[in-house]
Design a protein around this motif. Sequence first.
Motif: not given
Length: 215
Positions: A4-7, A80-81, A147-148, A153-157
């Motif tokens: 999703l992008g650079d944190a 875009w990521a 996004l995993l 099971f869906v989560t953001v890591s």
Amino acid sequence: MIPLGDADRRPVSFPVITAVIIAINALVFVLELAKGEAFIIRWSFVPSEISSGQNYITLLTAMFMHGGWLHIVGNMVYFWAFGPEIEEMMGKVFYPIFYLSGGLLASLAQVVIDPHSSIPNLGASGAIAAIMGAFLISFPTDRIRTLLIIGFFVTVSFIPAVVLVGFWFIIQLFSEVGALVGRRAGGIAYMAHIGGFIFGMASARLLWSRKKRAH
């Protein structure tokens, strides 16, 4: 895994070139939908034609075309990521040159590995692979918001770029070996991904080396 992008970093200015390239891909995809299969076949590149010295222009046009909604959405999400940080690092003049060069070299890598193929090739994946290769060299420890999706099971890591991008590249290598063993009946042009990625890594390494010498 969907990046999703650079944190860890954000570009100082809006990534205009990245946005323009995405818009061009979207416009070409609309043309594909409107004009149909004949348009797609005309402007995709065919390795056997390139190796015999024909239709070189399709090496350029094919990198702005896609085979369906999932193809273009997936490619643009990855672009875009990772693209904005590379755009800021390289600058708005060299960055589009790098993008196009990565796409062209990626396509040529596919031609070299399968010069007699009559299967049309299309997609921005090779150019985006170059962006990812440059990102891996430039910002290996940056955490990528990801996004995993594992079954239901869906989560953001937050995954280090060296892990996420490195894992992606390993998959391309193994997939290309599988394609070669299976005598390449068709499907994804993994060698284009590999070629673009290596070009991106080499270009970023050269850029960083020159910056160090300048200082």
